[in-house]
Design a protein around this motif. Sequence first.
Motif, short mmCIF file in Angstrom:
data_model
loop_
_atom_site.label_atom_id
_atom_site.label_comp_id
_atom_site.label_asym_id
_atom_site.label_seq_id
_atom_site.Cartn_x
_atom_site.Cartn_y
_atom_site.Cartn_z
N LEU A 150 8.65 1.94 -4.27
CA LEU A 150 7.97 0.71 -3.86
C LEU A 150 8.80 0.09 -2.74
CD1 LEU A 150 5.65 -1.30 -4.43
CD2 LEU A 150 7.18 -2.45 -6.05
N ILE A 151 8.14 -0.19 -1.61
CA ILE A 151 8.84 -0.64 -0.41
C ILE A 151 8.67 -2.15 -0.24
CG2 ILE A 151 9.05 -0.39 2.09
CD1 ILE A 151 7.86 2.42 1.77
N LEU A 152 9.77 -2.86 -0.07
CA LEU A 152 9.75 -4.30 0.15
C LEU A 152 9.89 -4.56 1.65
CD1 LEU A 152 10.43 -3.99 -2.88
CD2 LEU A 152 11.78 -6.08 -2.69
N GLY A 153 8.78 -5.01 2.25
CA GLY A 153 8.76 -5.22 3.69
C GLY A 153 7.81 -4.25 4.36
N PHE A 176 3.49 -1.25 -0.65
CA PHE A 176 4.34 -2.22 0.03
C PHE A 176 4.22 -3.57 -0.67
CE2 PHE A 176 3.52 0.69 3.60
CZ PHE A 176 4.78 0.80 4.16
N LEU A 177 5.28 -4.37 -0.54
CA LEU A 177 5.23 -5.78 -0.90
C LEU A 177 5.71 -6.58 0.31
CD1 LEU A 177 6.74 -5.79 -4.51
CD2 LEU A 177 4.33 -5.84 -3.85
N ASP A 178 4.96 -7.61 0.67
CA ASP A 178 5.32 -8.41 1.84
C ASP A 178 4.75 -9.81 1.66
OD1 ASP A 178 6.29 -7.50 4.94
OD2 ASP A 178 5.30 -9.44 4.73
N ASP A 179 5.50 -10.82 2.12
CA ASP A 179 5.05 -12.21 1.97
C ASP A 179 4.06 -12.63 3.05
OD1 ASP A 179 6.51 -12.68 -0.31
OD2 ASP A 179 8.27 -13.43 0.75
N SER A 180 3.82 -11.79 4.05
CA SER A 180 2.88 -12.14 5.12
C SER A 180 1.44 -12.07 4.61
CB SER A 180 3.06 -11.18 6.30
OG SER A 180 2.09 -11.42 7.29
N GLY A 185 -3.71 -6.62 1.52
CA GLY A 185 -4.85 -5.72 1.42
C GLY A 185 -4.89 -4.66 2.50
N SER A 186 -3.97 -4.70 3.47
CA SER A 186 -3.98 -3.70 4.54
C SER A 186 -3.25 -2.43 4.10
CB SER A 186 -3.33 -4.27 5.80
OG SER A 186 -1.99 -4.62 5.54
N ARG A 187 -3.27 -1.42 4.95
CA ARG A 187 -2.61 -0.15 4.66
C ARG A 187 -1.79 0.30 5.86
NH1 ARG A 187 -4.49 3.29 0.51
NH2 ARG A 187 -5.98 2.24 -0.88
N GLY A 195 1.00 -6.85 -2.61
CA GLY A 195 1.26 -8.23 -3.01
C GLY A 195 2.48 -8.80 -2.33
N ARG A 196 2.97 -9.92 -2.87
CA ARG A 196 4.15 -10.59 -2.33
C ARG A 196 5.43 -9.99 -2.92
NH1 ARG A 196 4.26 -16.08 -4.24
NH2 ARG A 196 3.54 -15.06 -6.16
N LEU A 197 6.56 -10.37 -2.35
CA LEU A 197 7.84 -9.88 -2.87
C LEU A 197 8.04 -10.30 -4.32
CD1 LEU A 197 10.17 -10.61 0.20
CD2 LEU A 197 9.05 -8.46 -0.39
N GLU A 198 7.62 -11.51 -4.65
CA GLU A 198 7.80 -12.02 -6.01
C GLU A 198 7.04 -11.19 -7.05
OE1 GLU A 198 9.75 -14.29 -7.07
OE2 GLU A 198 10.43 -15.28 -5.24
N ASP A 199 6.05 -10.43 -6.59
CA ASP A 199 5.25 -9.62 -7.52
C ASP A 199 5.92 -8.29 -7.87
OD1 ASP A 199 3.27 -11.57 -7.35
OD2 ASP A 199 2.32 -10.62 -5.61
N ALA A 200 7.13 -8.08 -7.40
CA ALA A 200 7.79 -6.78 -7.58
C ALA A 200 7.85 -6.32 -9.03
CB ALA A 200 9.18 -6.80 -6.96
#
Length: 637
Positions: A150-153, A176-180, A185-187, A195-200
Amino acid sequence: MNPGSKTAATLTRLAVVTHDLAMVYICWQLMHVLRYASRHEAWPLLSFSPSIAWVFAAQAIVFWQVGLYRGLWRFASVPDLWNIFKASVVGLVVIVVGLAVYNRLDSVPRTVLVVYPFALTVLLGMPRLLYRVWKDHNVRQRNLAARRVLILGAGQAGESLVRDLRRSGAFEPVGFLDDSLRLRGSRLHGVPVLGRLEDAPTVARETAAGMLVIAMPSLDAAAMQRVMAICERTGLPFRMVPRLSDVLEGQALPGELKEVAIEDLLGRKPVTPDWKLIRGWLGGRTVMVTGAGGSIGSELCRQCARHGARRLVLLEINELALITIHGDLRRAFPDLEIEAVLGDCGDPAVTAHALRLGQPDAVFHAAAYKQVPLLEAQMREAVRNNILATDTVARLCRENGVGTFVFISTDKAVDPANVLGATKRFAEMIAQSLDEEDGGTRFVTVRFGNVLDSAGSVVPLFREQIRKGGPVTVTDPEVTRYFMTIPEACQLIVQAAASGSHGAIYTLDMGEPVPIRLLAEQMIRLAGKQPGRDIAIVYTGLRPGEKLHETLFYADEHYRPTSHSKILEAGKRELSADRVIAGVGRMREAVARYDEATLRQVLCEVIPEFVPAEVASPADAGATVVPFPAREARSTR
């Protein structure tokens, strides 16, 4: 490469060239067939003429010149497709010019010329892209048990990471997880942003991820600490993509995943020295480094070698350290001239020999004793190595016409509360006193605080304590220190040396002081454990000579900025060169007699702000140093 590999590579390239020329022939003929078919006319498909020969020759030369055969089909991508299109367009221009000279483009329909580069791009590009898809599919099929990541960023670093992970075959990115918000929903390369980083923690469970990778190399310390805390909540191992500066400095490899290190959490912004100035000063010069095998000395050697020094003279008293740095430099910089001298720089004969051997343009004096508690009970050795050796090296540099002498000092020289600080302050005064005398040598002093992971520093101590299961020992809950990485400190030292003025004392901007308690807690967490639960932290009290907080300047020492934002110049304080020189003479006599009482007296006379601690006799408490009560109160300011 062995002969078999060379033969295989040649055959592969020959097959690719044959394929491309076949596509050229098919494209040229097909365009004519379609053009004439639209008019219900026949085109002799298998005809071969001088015109066809010219098309072959022109396109083959262009393909080779634009580097079409330097890449591998296995890694074909959009840039390769663009390169093919450019080669097709340039090839068409060459074909048109040649045929215009040969037969004025007789029997070549204009529509063929218009469509040809686009059709050829498709015919050459599609097989390459299909081959890559096939290879990638095979890799994924062979690695169904690949570790799920799972990639953060989901930025540029994350996009590059997906490709690298898939090529390796050992990892499979699952999301991916990203706060933007705009990325939700993109790929990226078919991998969804979940989702967001907090959803890790939640996403990691839902995707059955086995590892997290932080693909945000530009994060500051506060953000990195937040991300690390999120990763810890998942209970999974985590790694990070290295910073570009680490890759450029050779501390990490491109595409390599590294463990989060303590320096990633301390909040120091990357230093950008004036490399043009440094290379202009170092280029083609000879540099001597004393203490060349130590933490600072060895990195100074690497920085000088990396940025243009022609020759290095390594002066080191430790045999193993000298062998190690000599071997490291020889492997990393095979064209560098290296002279290794084993010996004590405080011995005039040794230093004079090293200076004659290398005839350096600049000398970095990094040799020193630096362990605060130990030196409190070792006054004689501290004076001999930190003061008298500095005086010896500095004077011999001036006598031998060395252009620049750089003394490596410490923030503990400011309002010294211990023997280390006092001896370093005295050595600073020696350098300033010699600079005031007539001579061509430029004496420069550079002060800075602790460096991460240096020999004998707190970081390797904490790491060893954590490895053994604790406890981690911290002197006081409130104690703070300034920290820099070793490469960062050395880069700024060289910067100050290149631009420094005569007799100047420079202090490196150390950023914000770091609570040692926080440092210990972060290192415990980096080891995958919890402070206080898995590893205890024990407070042992300040050791002899230690302060709660270090300072970078004297209260009456005004400082001013320099050409580099991370380097500050201290204003010159009142200095009696005669007193300093006389003090050196008295110290030499006292060292010869092992007269520590006289050494303390001279230090206190020359440095009035220094009040030495009382020292117990070796028979008492195992030679433990007993702190002087009044001094302990003063050191907490």
